[in-house]
Design a protein around this motif. Structure first.
Motif, PDB file in Angstrom:
ATOM      1  N   GLN A  23       0.802  -1.218   0.000  1.00  0.00           N
ATOM      2  CA  GLN A  23       0.000   0.000   0.000  1.00  0.00           C
ATOM      3  C   GLN A  23       0.839   1.274   0.000  1.00  0.00           C
ATOM      4  OE1 GLN A  23      -3.217   0.090  -0.253  1.00  0.00           O
ATOM      5  NE2 GLN A  23      -3.895   2.099   0.455  1.00  0.00           N
ATOM      6  N   ARG A  24       1.992   1.227   0.716  1.00  0.00           N
ATOM      7  CA  ARG A  24       2.792   2.436   0.905  1.00  0.00           C
ATOM      8  C   ARG A  24       4.273   2.053   0.976  1.00  0.00           C
ATOM      9  NH1 ARG A  24       0.803   5.076   6.082  1.00  0.00           N
ATOM     10  NH2 ARG A  24       2.039   3.411   7.049  1.00  0.00           N
ATOM     11  N   ARG A  25       5.128   2.841   0.330  1.00  0.00           N
ATOM     12  CA  ARG A  25       6.555   2.554   0.332  1.00  0.00           C
ATOM     13  C   ARG A  25       7.103   2.517   1.760  1.00  0.00           C
ATOM     14  NH1 ARG A  25       7.711   0.217  -4.309  1.00  0.00           N
ATOM     15  NH2 ARG A  25       6.979   1.425  -6.103  1.00  0.00           N
ATOM     16  N   PHE A  26       7.933   1.511   2.042  1.00  0.00           N
ATOM     17  CA  PHE A  26       8.581   1.454   3.342  1.00  0.00           C
ATOM     18  C   PHE A  26       9.494   2.662   3.512  1.00  0.00           C
ATOM     19  CE2 PHE A  26       8.249  -3.331   2.649  1.00  0.00           C
ATOM     20  CZ  PHE A  26       7.137  -3.458   3.461  1.00  0.00           C
ATOM     21  N   ASP A  27       9.426   3.252   4.680  1.00  0.00           N
ATOM     22  CA  ASP A  27      10.309   4.355   5.048  1.00  0.00           C
ATOM     23  C   ASP A  27      10.950   3.964   6.373  1.00  0.00           C
ATOM     24  OD1 ASP A  27      11.640   6.708   5.467  1.00  0.00           O
ATOM     25  OD2 ASP A  27       9.857   7.904   5.922  1.00  0.00           O
ATOM     26  N   GLY A  28      12.157   3.391   6.298  1.00  0.00           N
ATOM     27  CA  GLY A  28      12.765   2.823   7.491  1.00  0.00           C
ATOM     28  C   GLY A  28      12.119   1.486   7.817  1.00  0.00           C
ATOM     29  N   TRP A  29      11.791   1.276   9.079  1.00  0.00           N
ATOM     30  CA  TRP A  29      11.186   0.016   9.489  1.00  0.00           C
ATOM     31  C   TRP A  29       9.790  -0.134   8.871  1.00  0.00           C
ATOM     32  CZ3 TRP A  29      13.695  -3.564  12.477  1.00  0.00           C
ATOM     33  CH2 TRP A  29      14.871  -3.145  13.102  1.00  0.00           C
ATOM     34  N   PRO A  30       9.417  -1.344   8.446  1.00  0.00           N
ATOM     35  CA  PRO A  30       8.035  -1.563   7.995  1.00  0.00           C
ATOM     36  C   PRO A  30       7.054  -1.185   9.101  1.00  0.00           C
ATOM     37  CG  PRO A  30       9.415  -3.445   7.431  1.00  0.00           C
ATOM     38  CD  PRO A  30      10.247  -2.563   8.328  1.00  0.00           C
ATOM     39  N   LYS A  31       5.952  -0.564   8.702  1.00  0.00           N
ATOM     40  CA  LYS A  31       4.964  -0.086   9.676  1.00  0.00           C
ATOM     41  C   LYS A  31       3.573  -0.559   9.284  1.00  0.00           C
ATOM     42  CE  LYS A  31       7.674   4.196  10.180  1.00  0.00           C
ATOM     43  NZ  LYS A  31       8.635   3.799   9.120  1.00  0.00           N
ATOM     44  N   GLU A  32       2.700  -0.628  10.297  1.00  0.00           N
ATOM     45  CA  GLU A  32       1.299  -0.918  10.035  1.00  0.00           C
ATOM     46  C   GLU A  32       0.769   0.112   9.040  1.00  0.00           C
ATOM     47  OE1 GLU A  32      -0.525  -3.358  11.053  1.00  0.00           O
ATOM     48  OE2 GLU A  32       0.580  -4.238  12.741  1.00  0.00           O
ATOM     49  N   GLY A  33       0.091  -0.350   8.040  1.00  0.00           N
ATOM     50  CA  GLY A  33      -0.414   0.546   7.009  1.00  0.00           C
ATOM     51  C   GLY A  33       0.410   0.513   5.737  1.00  0.00           C
ATOM     52  N   ASP A  34       1.665   0.034   5.841  1.00  0.00           N
ATOM     53  CA  ASP A  34       2.461  -0.121   4.625  1.00  0.00           C
ATOM     54  C   ASP A  34       1.887  -1.243   3.757  1.00  0.00           C
ATOM     55  OD1 ASP A  34       4.121   1.878   5.515  1.00  0.00           O
ATOM     56  OD2 ASP A  34       5.699   0.541   6.227  1.00  0.00           O
ATOM     57  N   LEU A  35       1.349  -2.247   4.428  1.00  0.00           N
ATOM     58  CA  LEU A  35       0.642  -3.321   3.744  1.00  0.00           C
ATOM     59  C   LEU A  35      -0.833  -3.248   4.136  1.00  0.00           C
ATOM     60  CD1 LEU A  35       3.055  -6.369   4.289  1.00  0.00           C
ATOM     61  CD2 LEU A  35       3.106  -4.642   2.493  1.00  0.00           C
ATOM     62  N   LYS A  36      -1.713  -3.569   3.202  1.00  0.00           N
ATOM     63  CA  LYS A  36      -3.141  -3.522   3.463  1.00  0.00           C
ATOM     64  C   LYS A  36      -3.762  -4.873   3.125  1.00  0.00           C
ATOM     65  CE  LYS A  36      -7.350  -0.951   2.271  1.00  0.00           C
ATOM     66  NZ  LYS A  36      -7.921   0.131   1.409  1.00  0.00           N
ATOM     67  N   LEU A  37      -4.558  -5.397   4.047  1.00  0.00           N
ATOM     68  CA  LEU A  37      -5.235  -6.669   3.833  1.00  0.00           C
ATOM     69  C   LEU A  37      -6.571  -6.430   3.134  1.00  0.00           C
ATOM     70  CD1 LEU A  37      -5.246  -9.728   4.283  1.00  0.00           C
ATOM     71  CD2 LEU A  37      -6.263  -9.316   6.539  1.00  0.00           C
ATOM     72  N   VAL A  38      -6.722  -7.010   1.960  1.00  0.00           N
ATOM     73  CA  VAL A  38      -7.927  -6.819   1.161  1.00  0.00           C
ATOM     74  C   VAL A  38      -8.459  -8.180   0.719  1.00  0.00           C
ATOM     75  CG1 VAL A  38      -7.120  -4.584   0.320  1.00  0.00           C
ATOM     76  CG2 VAL A  38      -6.702  -6.637  -1.036  1.00  0.00           C
ATOM     77  N   GLU A  39      -9.667  -8.167   0.169  1.00  0.00           N
ATOM     78  CA  GLU A  39     -10.248  -9.358  -0.448  1.00  0.00           C
ATOM     79  C   GLU A  39     -10.435  -9.103  -1.934  1.00  0.00           C
ATOM     80  OE1 GLU A  39     -13.856 -10.807   1.222  1.00  0.00           O
ATOM     81  OE2 GLU A  39     -12.866 -11.811   2.898  1.00  0.00           O
ATOM     82  N   GLU A  40     -10.235 -10.150  -2.723  1.00  0.00           N
ATOM     83  CA  GLU A  40     -10.482 -10.022  -4.154  1.00  0.00           C
ATOM     84  C   GLU A  40     -11.123 -11.310  -4.678  1.00  0.00           C
ATOM     85  OE1 GLU A  40      -6.412 -11.451  -6.368  1.00  0.00           O
ATOM     86  OE2 GLU A  40      -6.560  -9.336  -5.828  1.00  0.00           O
ATOM     87  N   GLU A  41     -11.955 -11.163  -5.700  1.00  0.00           N
ATOM     88  CA  GLU A  41     -12.556 -12.323  -6.333  1.00  0.00           C
ATOM     89  C   GLU A  41     -11.625 -12.828  -7.430  1.00  0.00           C
ATOM     90  OE1 GLU A  41     -16.472 -11.547  -7.754  1.00  0.00           O
ATOM     91  OE2 GLU A  41     -17.357 -11.530  -5.740  1.00  0.00           O
ATOM     92  N   LEU A  42     -11.457 -14.136  -7.484  1.00  0.00           N
ATOM     93  CA  LEU A  42     -10.564 -14.718  -8.463  1.00  0.00           C
ATOM     94  C   LEU A  42     -11.334 -15.102  -9.730  1.00  0.00           C
ATOM     95  CD1 LEU A  42      -8.337 -17.056  -6.254  1.00  0.00           C
ATOM     96  CD2 LEU A  42      -7.931 -14.707  -6.958  1.00  0.00           C
ATOM     97  N   PRO A  43     -10.685 -15.030 -10.877  1.00  0.00           N
ATOM     98  CA  PRO A  43     -11.329 -15.434 -12.128  1.00  0.00           C
ATOM     99  C   PRO A  43     -11.422 -16.962 -12.210  1.00  0.00           C
ATOM    100  CG  PRO A  43      -9.049 -14.881 -12.529  1.00  0.00           C
ATOM    101  CD  PRO A  43      -9.314 -14.527 -11.089  1.00  0.00           C
ATOM    102  N   PRO A  44     -12.253 -17.472 -13.089  1.00  0.00           N
ATOM    103  CA  PRO A  44     -12.333 -18.922 -13.272  1.00  0.00           C
ATOM    104  C   PRO A  44     -10.994 -19.488 -13.750  1.00  0.00           C
ATOM    105  CG  PRO A  44     -14.186 -17.818 -14.326  1.00  0.00           C
ATOM    106  CD  PRO A  44     -13.228 -16.745 -13.936  1.00  0.00           C
ATOM    107  N   VAL A  45     -10.755 -20.738 -13.417  1.00  0.00           N
ATOM    108  CA  VAL A  45      -9.530 -21.418 -13.837  1.00  0.00           C
ATOM    109  C   VAL A  45      -9.629 -21.772 -15.321  1.00  0.00           C
ATOM    110  CG1 VAL A  45      -8.070 -23.450 -13.496  1.00  0.00           C
ATOM    111  CG2 VAL A  45      -9.149 -22.335 -11.527  1.00  0.00           C
TER     112      VAL A  45
END
Length: 332
Positions: free
Chosen positions: A10-32
């Motif tokens: 979600q956001r470029r690391f600036d020093g130590w990784p921080k909460e909010g740098d990565l975001k947990l989301v859901e996505e629907e997958l396409p058919p195989v």
């Protein structure tokens, strides 16, 4: 329709990784589609290289990482339903996978059905972690019987395996660690000859005490000031293999501890960086040999397992805080 949980960058690391740098989301997958398969993550690998390589990752993309996954649906006969695969799918619970490389990373492969080892080992000692140690020791460092060897981050996934391979090859092995607990594990369980706690010892003085005749080979995963100090203790024609710079991974300026080049020139030291991706057609070689050494009781391993996909970021941060021993994995 299958839904996947995904950690996106979600956001470029600036020093130590921080909460909010990565975001947990859901996505629907396409058919195989034909040639593809649907994989469900079982174990997620947590590795320092993800922090280093993140600068190449576009924002909004799934975060970097390997995983062991189970095939739930398949339209590719090479990947039958029910088998486990090792692949670079990123930090996600479900993936529709094509049988092809992902950027610089190799295509997915089936996990061997070896019943005498845990499945998670194929992310560690029997995966790219173990192969990094295997090829780094044998191909880059080329140990000779009687060599005095120093291994940094020696209680980590790579360092702990590398040190044991050096012992198998007849070397005297010293481990650099950040706690007494880790050092005692290396000596008492893995067979290291000695350890130095770099957080409490004067490293320069300690190296003179535990390696009075100097160091022939240095397996380096940390870089920075530690490596600069080690250089003055290297013997003539010493070898240094570098596969990580975790000490400066969270710094903007990685040249804050420049090497003393006079030692490298004067002592004619060979210093070489490497990644395990250099040997794409020999990965099974390292896996089979490490497995054999496990069966013989000559190679041991340990894992720090974090439960729950949602806790992957905590496991990632713990790497840089030194809170793990052995290979860090997330059990989904």
């Amino acid at each position: 329709m299958v839904k996947a949980k995904v950690f996106v960058y979600q956001r470029r690391f600036d020093g130590w990784p921080k909460e909010g740098d990565l975001k947990l989301v859901e996505e629907e997958l396409p058919p195989v589609k034909n040639g593809e398969f649907l994989a469900e993550a079982v174990y997620l690998s947590v590795d320092p290289y993800s922090r280093v390589f993140s600068s190449r990752l576009p924002l909004g993309a799934p975060f970097l990482g390997y995983q062991i996954a189970k095939v739930l649906e398949s339209k590719n006969p090479k990947f039958p339903i029910g088998r486990h695969v090792f692949g670079y799918f990123g930090w996600r619970t479900h993936t529709v996978v094509k049988d092809e490389p992902s950027g610089m990373f190799p295509p997915p492969v089936l996990v061997p059905e070896w019943k005498d080892v845990p499945l998670s080992y194929f992310l560690g000692v029997l995966g790219m972690t173990g192969n990094t140690a295997y090829f780094g020791v044998l191909e880059i460092c080329q140990p000779k019987k009687g060599d005095v060897v120093l291994v940094s981050a020696a209680a980590g996934g790579v360092g702990s395996v590398a040190g044991q391979i050096f012992k198998i090859k007849g070397c005297t092995v010293i481990g650099l660690v950040g706690t007494e607990e880790k050092g005692k594990w290396l000596v008492n369980e893995l067979g290291f000859d000695n350890f130095i706690n770099y957080k409490t010892a004067d490293l320069d003085k300690a190296l003179s005490e535990v390696a009075p005749k100097g160091i022939d080979c240095y397996f380096d995963t940390v870089g920075g000031h530690i490596t600069n100090t080690v250089l003055s203790h290297m013997n003539e024609f010493g070898r240094i293999g570098i596969c990580g710079t975790i000490s400066s991974a969270n710094e903007d300026n990685e040249t804050s501890a420049p090497f003393n080049l006079s030692h490298i020139v004067g002592k004619q030291i060979k210093m070489e960086g490497f990644t395990v991706l250099r040997w794409p057609n020999r990965q099974s070689e390292g896996m089979v040999q490490n497995h054999k050494w496990i069966q013989e009781g000559r190679l041991k391993t340990r894992e720090t397992v974090t439960e729950g996909f949602e806790n992957a970021f905590k496991a990632f941060l713990d790497l840089f805080l030194g809170n793990n021993i052995g290979k860090a994995v997330v059990e989904i």
